[in-house]
Design a protein around this motif. Structure first.
Motif, short mmCIF file in Angstrom:
data_model
loop_
_atom_site.label_atom_id
_atom_site.label_comp_id
_atom_site.label_asym_id
_atom_site.label_seq_id
_atom_site.Cartn_x
_atom_site.Cartn_y
_atom_site.Cartn_z
N LYS A 265 -19.95 -2.71 -23.34
CA LYS A 265 -20.68 -2.89 -22.09
C LYS A 265 -19.74 -2.63 -20.93
N ALA A 266 -20.26 -1.97 -19.88
CA ALA A 266 -19.41 -1.66 -18.74
C ALA A 266 -20.22 -1.62 -17.46
N VAL A 267 -19.54 -1.83 -16.34
CA VAL A 267 -20.16 -1.75 -15.03
C VAL A 267 -19.45 -0.67 -14.22
N LEU A 268 -20.22 0.33 -13.80
CA LEU A 268 -19.68 1.38 -12.93
C LEU A 268 -19.63 0.88 -11.50
N ILE A 269 -18.48 1.01 -10.87
CA ILE A 269 -18.36 0.64 -9.46
C ILE A 269 -18.74 1.86 -8.63
N ARG A 270 -19.81 1.76 -7.85
CA ARG A 270 -20.38 2.92 -7.16
C ARG A 270 -20.00 3.03 -5.69
N ALA A 271 -19.65 1.92 -5.05
CA ALA A 271 -19.28 2.00 -3.63
C ALA A 271 -18.51 0.76 -3.21
N LEU A 272 -17.63 0.96 -2.23
CA LEU A 272 -16.82 -0.12 -1.69
C LEU A 272 -16.92 -0.14 -0.16
N GLU A 273 -16.68 -1.33 0.38
CA GLU A 273 -16.39 -1.44 1.81
C GLU A 273 -14.88 -1.50 1.94
N PRO A 274 -14.25 -0.55 2.63
CA PRO A 274 -12.79 -0.54 2.74
C PRO A 274 -12.29 -1.80 3.44
N ILE A 275 -11.26 -2.45 2.88
CA ILE A 275 -10.76 -3.69 3.47
C ILE A 275 -9.28 -3.61 3.81
N GLU A 276 -8.46 -3.19 2.86
CA GLU A 276 -7.00 -3.16 3.10
C GLU A 276 -6.43 -1.78 2.78
N GLY A 277 -5.43 -1.38 3.57
CA GLY A 277 -4.76 -0.11 3.31
C GLY A 277 -5.61 1.09 3.65
N ILE A 278 -6.40 0.97 4.68
CA ILE A 278 -7.33 2.05 5.04
C ILE A 278 -6.57 3.32 5.40
N ASP A 279 -5.42 3.17 6.03
CA ASP A 279 -4.63 4.37 6.38
C ASP A 279 -4.22 5.14 5.12
#
Length: 213
Positions: A109-123
DNA sequence: CACGGGATCGTCT
DNA sequence: GACGATCCCGTGT
């Protein structure tokens, strides 16, 4: 960079433990992963994003899953490990997709991560994506978020639990059920009846999730 | 904004 | 030898 004042997430949280990853129900897991912080630290450089979109893949009875019908190959064998490792694979010869393996050993069983909100290290994420400035497309989509965090398929099988691992998840407040939108999974039309299951989950009103289809 | 097509290669048939 | 749990860019509206 650092955002101790950022109210959108809690800083310096513990890594999620094995007991979290090894829960049985991968659909519940997909919802539980919303809001958590996905962190990488390569060469001492930390980048992190809040998970805002996920998809569930259940294993042998799921036609959309790479492990459907217990398919066991060099690529899929990682999915059969106990929850708490990364499953990363190459798609279309270009994009590396990051999944969290969940459940017990042998279940795939697995969960695909499809999107993030950028939080740290954006540069740093911007450099990796070759983008001049932040925009939604920085981390909206499973291929681009992997690139932003520096994840490629060489990390498949990498532990998310080991104290010295380079990829992990940090706990954050759960997302309540009324803030979650469920819809069919993306790009799995070939999977017959399984393509209709509403196993794609998004945080309601998040502008950081990949575009609806 | 919607769409259509090309990119590019590991994996499995 | 075909194709995919995608992305980006170009074109047209």
């Amino acid at each position: 960079m650092g955002s101790e004042k950022d109210a959108r997430f809690l800083p310096n949280q513990q890594r999620l433990p094995a007991s979290f990853y090894q829960q049985e129900d991968v659909v519940l897991m997909s919802k539980a992963l919303l809001g958590k912080l996905l962190v990488t630290q390569f060469n001492g450089i930390r980048t992190a994003g809040k998970i805002v979109e996920t998809e569930a893949y259940r294993g042998s009875d799921d036609k959309a899953c790479h492990a459907y019908n217990n398919r066991y190959t060099e690529r899929t064998k990682v999915m059969y490990e106990a929850g708490g490792v990364a499953y990363v694979y190459l798609i279309y010869g270009i994009h590396h997709l990051f999944n969290v393996v969940t459940g017990k050993a042998g279940e795939a069983k697995a969960v695909l991560i499809r999107a993030l909100e950028p939080i740290e290290g954006i540069d740093v994420m911007l450099q990796r994506r070759n983008m001049p400035q932040a925009a939604t497309r920085l981390t909206a989509g499973p291929g681009v978020l992997s690139k932003a965090l520096g994840i490629d398929k060489s990390y498949t099988g990498h532990s998310l639990l080991a104290p010295d691992s380079l990829i992990w998840l940090e706990d954050q407040s759960p997302i309540s059920e009324d803030q979650i939108i469920a819809s069919p999974r993306v790009g799995v039309a070939y999977a017959a009846e399984c393509a209709l299951w509403n196993w794609r989950f998004r945080i309601k009103d998040s502008k950081w999730s990949s575009k609806a289809k």
